[in-house]
Motif scaffolding. Sequence first.
Motif, PDB file in Angstrom:
ATOM      1  N   ALA A  10     -36.887  -9.477  38.844  1.00  0.00           N
ATOM      2  CA  ALA A  10     -35.801  -9.984  37.992  1.00  0.00           C
ATOM      3  C   ALA A  10     -35.560 -11.467  38.262  1.00  0.00           C
ATOM      4  CB  ALA A  10     -34.523  -9.184  38.244  1.00  0.00           C
ATOM      5  N   ASP A  11     -35.568 -11.863  39.556  1.00  0.00           N
ATOM      6  CA  ASP A  11     -35.372 -13.283  39.897  1.00  0.00           C
ATOM      7  C   ASP A  11     -36.476 -14.142  39.289  1.00  0.00           C
ATOM      8  OD1 ASP A  11     -34.084 -12.658  43.262  1.00  0.00           O
ATOM      9  OD2 ASP A  11     -33.092 -12.767  41.305  1.00  0.00           O
ATOM     10  N   THR A  12     -37.724 -13.653  39.387  1.00  0.00           N
ATOM     11  CA  THR A  12     -38.851 -14.407  38.815  1.00  0.00           C
ATOM     12  C   THR A  12     -38.710 -14.509  37.297  1.00  0.00           C
ATOM     13  OG1 THR A  12     -40.269 -13.555  40.583  1.00  0.00           O
ATOM     14  CG2 THR A  12     -41.354 -14.539  38.686  1.00  0.00           C
ATOM     15  N   ALA A  13     -38.320 -13.419  36.656  1.00  0.00           N
ATOM     16  CA  ALA A  13     -38.146 -13.417  35.198  1.00  0.00           C
ATOM     17  C   ALA A  13     -37.077 -14.414  34.774  1.00  0.00           C
ATOM     18  CB  ALA A  13     -37.781 -12.010  34.720  1.00  0.00           C
ATOM     19  N   PHE A  14     -35.947 -14.462  35.515  1.00  0.00           N
ATOM     20  CA  PHE A  14     -34.877 -15.401  35.173  1.00  0.00           C
ATOM     21  C   PHE A  14     -35.338 -16.850  35.313  1.00  0.00           C
ATOM     22  CE2 PHE A  14     -31.426 -13.117  33.791  1.00  0.00           C
ATOM     23  CZ  PHE A  14     -31.038 -12.086  34.627  1.00  0.00           C
ATOM     24  N   GLN A  15     -36.112 -17.136  36.361  1.00  0.00           N
ATOM     25  CA  GLN A  15     -36.614 -18.503  36.555  1.00  0.00           C
ATOM     26  C   GLN A  15     -37.484 -18.926  35.365  1.00  0.00           C
ATOM     27  OE1 GLN A  15     -38.579 -18.809  40.338  1.00  0.00           O
ATOM     28  NE2 GLN A  15     -36.782 -18.166  41.489  1.00  0.00           N
ATOM     29  N   ILE A  16     -38.322 -18.016  34.882  1.00  0.00           N
ATOM     30  CA  ILE A  16     -39.194 -18.335  33.743  1.00  0.00           C
ATOM     31  C   ILE A  16     -38.375 -18.473  32.463  1.00  0.00           C
ATOM     32  CG2 ILE A  16     -41.095 -17.462  32.334  1.00  0.00           C
ATOM     33  CD1 ILE A  16     -42.102 -16.048  34.904  1.00  0.00           C
ATOM     34  N   LEU A  17     -37.404 -17.560  32.263  1.00  0.00           N
ATOM     35  CA  LEU A  17     -36.593 -17.572  31.043  1.00  0.00           C
ATOM     36  C   LEU A  17     -35.708 -18.818  30.962  1.00  0.00           C
ATOM     37  CD1 LEU A  17     -35.575 -13.800  31.016  1.00  0.00           C
ATOM     38  CD2 LEU A  17     -36.952 -14.939  29.276  1.00  0.00           C
TER      39      LEU A  17
ATOM     40  N   LYS B 267     -33.557 -16.450  25.269  1.00  0.00           N
ATOM     41  CA  LYS B 267     -32.139 -16.237  25.595  1.00  0.00           C
ATOM     42  C   LYS B 267     -31.742 -14.775  25.367  1.00  0.00           C
ATOM     43  CE  LYS B 267     -31.528 -20.547  26.617  1.00  0.00           C
ATOM     44  NZ  LYS B 267     -31.389 -20.935  28.041  1.00  0.00           N
ATOM     45  N   ILE B 268     -32.238 -14.212  24.257  1.00  0.00           N
ATOM     46  CA  ILE B 268     -31.921 -12.808  23.967  1.00  0.00           C
ATOM     47  C   ILE B 268     -32.569 -11.899  25.018  1.00  0.00           C
ATOM     48  CG2 ILE B 268     -32.253 -10.943  22.302  1.00  0.00           C
ATOM     49  CD1 ILE B 268     -32.117 -13.092  20.105  1.00  0.00           C
ATOM     50  N   ASN B 269     -33.808 -12.232  25.403  1.00  0.00           N
ATOM     51  CA  ASN B 269     -34.464 -11.442  26.446  1.00  0.00           C
ATOM     52  C   ASN B 269     -33.696 -11.531  27.768  1.00  0.00           C
ATOM     53  OD1 ASN B 269     -36.538  -9.791  25.761  1.00  0.00           O
ATOM     54  ND2 ASN B 269     -38.148 -11.049  26.624  1.00  0.00           N
ATOM     55  N   ALA B 270     -33.127 -12.713  28.050  1.00  0.00           N
ATOM     56  CA  ALA B 270     -32.304 -12.865  29.254  1.00  0.00           C
ATOM     57  C   ALA B 270     -31.078 -11.962  29.183  1.00  0.00           C
ATOM     58  CB  ALA B 270     -31.876 -14.327  29.415  1.00  0.00           C
ATOM     59  N   ALA B 271     -30.523 -11.819  27.987  1.00  0.00           N
ATOM     60  CA  ALA B 271     -29.363 -10.934  27.801  1.00  0.00           C
ATOM     61  C   ALA B 271     -29.736  -9.496  28.139  1.00  0.00           C
ATOM     62  CB  ALA B 271     -28.845 -11.035  26.376  1.00  0.00           C
ATOM     63  N   TYR B 272     -30.907  -9.040  27.642  1.00  0.00           N
ATOM     64  CA  TYR B 272     -31.321  -7.665  27.928  1.00  0.00           C
ATOM     65  C   TYR B 272     -31.619  -7.473  29.406  1.00  0.00           C
ATOM     66  CZ  TYR B 272     -31.703  -7.242  22.881  1.00  0.00           C
ATOM     67  OH  TYR B 272     -31.425  -7.222  21.541  1.00  0.00           O
ATOM     68  N   LEU B 273     -32.137  -8.526  30.045  1.00  0.00           N
ATOM     69  CA  LEU B 273     -32.390  -8.431  31.481  1.00  0.00           C
ATOM     70  C   LEU B 273     -31.071  -8.321  32.249  1.00  0.00           C
ATOM     71  CD1 LEU B 273     -34.465  -8.386  33.720  1.00  0.00           C
ATOM     72  CD2 LEU B 273     -34.533 -10.885  33.674  1.00  0.00           C
ATOM     73  N   HIS B 274     -30.049  -9.089  31.818  1.00  0.00           N
ATOM     74  CA  HIS B 274     -28.722  -8.967  32.435  1.00  0.00           C
ATOM     75  C   HIS B 274     -28.182  -7.543  32.266  1.00  0.00           C
ATOM     76  CE1 HIS B 274     -27.707 -12.913  33.911  1.00  0.00           C
ATOM     77  NE2 HIS B 274     -28.042 -13.500  32.766  1.00  0.00           N
ATOM     78  N   ASN B 275     -28.395  -6.959  31.089  1.00  0.00           N
ATOM     79  CA  ASN B 275     -27.925  -5.592  30.842  1.00  0.00           C
ATOM     80  C   ASN B 275     -28.621  -4.597  31.776  1.00  0.00           C
ATOM     81  OD1 ASN B 275     -26.488  -3.561  29.038  1.00  0.00           O
ATOM     82  ND2 ASN B 275     -28.600  -2.898  28.840  1.00  0.00           N
ATOM     83  N   ASN B 276     -29.943  -4.777  31.961  1.00  0.00           N
ATOM     84  CA  ASN B 276     -30.680  -3.910  32.878  1.00  0.00           C
ATOM     85  C   ASN B 276     -30.117  -3.992  34.290  1.00  0.00           C
ATOM     86  OD1 ASN B 276     -32.269  -3.449  30.672  1.00  0.00           O
ATOM     87  ND2 ASN B 276     -34.048  -4.549  31.427  1.00  0.00           N
ATOM     88  N   LEU B 277     -29.877  -5.225  34.752  1.00  0.00           N
ATOM     89  CA  LEU B 277     -29.361  -5.411  36.110  1.00  0.00           C
ATOM     90  C   LEU B 277     -27.953  -4.841  36.245  1.00  0.00           C
ATOM     91  CD1 LEU B 277     -30.646  -9.017  36.870  1.00  0.00           C
ATOM     92  CD2 LEU B 277     -31.486  -6.872  37.794  1.00  0.00           C
ATOM     93  N   GLY B 278     -27.158  -4.954  35.168  1.00  0.00           N
ATOM     94  CA  GLY B 278     -25.824  -4.347  35.197  1.00  0.00           C
ATOM     95  C   GLY B 278     -25.916  -2.855  35.452  1.00  0.00           C
ATOM     96  N   GLY B 279     -26.847  -2.184  34.781  1.00  0.00           N
ATOM     97  CA  GLY B 279     -27.033  -0.751  35.001  1.00  0.00           C
ATOM     98  C   GLY B 279     -27.521  -0.438  36.404  1.00  0.00           C
ATOM     99  N   ASP B 280     -28.406  -1.277  36.944  1.00  0.00           N
ATOM    100  CA  ASP B 280     -28.918  -1.053  38.305  1.00  0.00           C
ATOM    101  C   ASP B 280     -27.811  -1.221  39.347  1.00  0.00           C
ATOM    102  OD1 ASP B 280     -32.116  -2.683  37.613  1.00  0.00           O
ATOM    103  OD2 ASP B 280     -31.389  -0.669  37.169  1.00  0.00           O
TER     104      ASP B 280
END
Length: 660
Positions: A106-113, A122-135
């Motif tokens: 997730a950290d690597t994905a955020f750095q790239i995004l 930006k939208i993909n970053a939103a979905y990644l935030h949602n995934n982390l919220g669930g985790d």
Amino acid sequence: MKKKLLILFANLLLWSTVSDAQTKELDSIKVEIAKHPQHDTTRLNILVDYVLNAVNVNTSQALPYMKEVITLSQKLGNTRGVQIGYIYLQLYYADRGDYSTSMLYADTAFQILQKDTNQFAKINAAYLHNNLGGDYLKMGDHESAIDHYLKAANLLEQYHKFEPSATVYDGLASLYDELLQPGKAYEYENKAINDAEKSGNKALIARYRLNYSLRLIKEKKYAKAESVLNKAAPLVAKTNDLTAKASFYEVRGSINLNKKQYQQAIEDFGVAYKTGQDNDDTYKQIALIDPLIKALIAAGKMAEAKKMNDTLLQKSISFKMPSGQVNAYDNSARLSFLQKDYESAYRFLDQKMRLSDSISSDEMRKKITLMEVRYKVGSKDREIRTLQAEREIQQLQLRQKNIFTNVLAGAAVALLIISLLAYRNYKHRQKLQQAKIDELETEKQLTATEAVLKGEEQERTRLAKDLHDGLGGMLSGIKFSLSTMKGNLILTPDNAQAFERSIDMLDSSIKEMRRVAHNMMPEVLVRYGLSAALKEFCNEIDRSGVIHASYQSVGADAVEMEQTTAVTIYRIVQELVNNAIKHAAAKNVLVQLHWSGSEQLLSITVEDDGEGFDTARLRQSSGIGWNNIQNRVEFLKGKLDLSSAPGKGTSVLIEIRIQE
């Protein structure tokens, strides 16, 4: 499943060239990959197609293809392919509970995004935030979960993606519901409804309005819940969405049940249950059978209620949902009680309590495991930040050294010494922080165990009071009425004898009910303390003739302790004596309390002359009783010593420090 759907929706936007291929079977896509070994854009599209489909079936075979998506995208200079690869790797490891590895991706994905200013990034970053919220929610870190959910919602609203933002707000409402903050839950449920209305998706609007109604019903606000239900009704009729339909009839059934319109409530809950079956929603089926049973009981339809309760028990076992089993046992106890089959009612209540204890123990173990995972994730985050900081410092030092090697050699040596001292100081602080974290983790576990034990005793006390004051009073009244009738009736000798037997049986029922209530929460324990309660308990066992029970107290009569501690020790002794009766085939059992005032130490000994057993068997045992004893001793911070061998009886010694 919600998290996977959000990711898939994002990537359909990002990777429109593969949308038509997503209906293919995984095996056929693998054949396509094998047919195209060239490392080009065509192979990359096929790989993404496979990964996209594999996430839905949660297969582990997708891992090498995910990694190839990243390497091939890097080779081709395809930024979006790299983004997708790391997001799917985060999702893959999170779904398998490996949150430490998931957070790294997730950290690597955020750095790239963050380097990509494109809207899709930006939208993909939103979905990644949602995934982390669930985790984070699964790990019990509610603060981090809320932070990531809000970031996801803000990004999605910013780009007018109202359907997924509504889903995120609904998740936030459920989170605050779990935190017992109904005000916040209503606030975010309203936001979910507003965004659903902006999206124009009628099924989504209906679902979230009905979720709002269900929360109102939990708060006993039936009038307002009915008003919201009426607004959702036309949408449910238009969309024929099965999830919304099941929720609609569930809400309407609850409202009719509250109005005592039992037949209508039965019909509504029946439709909701059938819809859950049509939607293959196992959770909804189990959740809806229970209110249907309660409506049937309220309507006096006992035979139908029993039939549905048998279905509830069968499905709960089949679907491995113990909460449904607890409800089934509770309903069985209630049905038996209404049919005046008090022995069966007590048996079902006992089954319910044992299963509830088992569920509480399992939940406690899961919470402890998640807390350990949460701590490991936090430790890795700190470690990553530390390593990044140290790398930056090292790079700065290297640049300075290249420029001033000959001029500032002494300063470089001094800087090296300072760095070593700082590192040593940092390691020392880290050890202290680790010790503090371990201490806090232990305190949390003890607090959670104390809450479980207190809840268990409060429930036992309530049931004992209900049995003694409610059922006991009713039975005594019946006995008095029968005794009064006896003097006013002219009976034949046979009828008079039958009448006397009935009164004797009623006396036995009253005594048995009082015995059950006494075992749930002995009045002697509350009034006179632990020693008196244990003495009374042993005397009752001895009088029953099941086994010869002896009690000895050495200096323990005047010991003062918290009621929670006393109740916990009483339950431990009660379980050990019951084990001697059930499993040891013992003739004698001895219970001894010894108090050492100088050491503030209470010793509890329970010995029997039974068959004994190999203590190594306990390590393979899956019994609840011995686990409960160990958990209670650990809660009291005590020591437990077990001595037994085949043919030599069993002796258990427990030592607990008591602060008077």
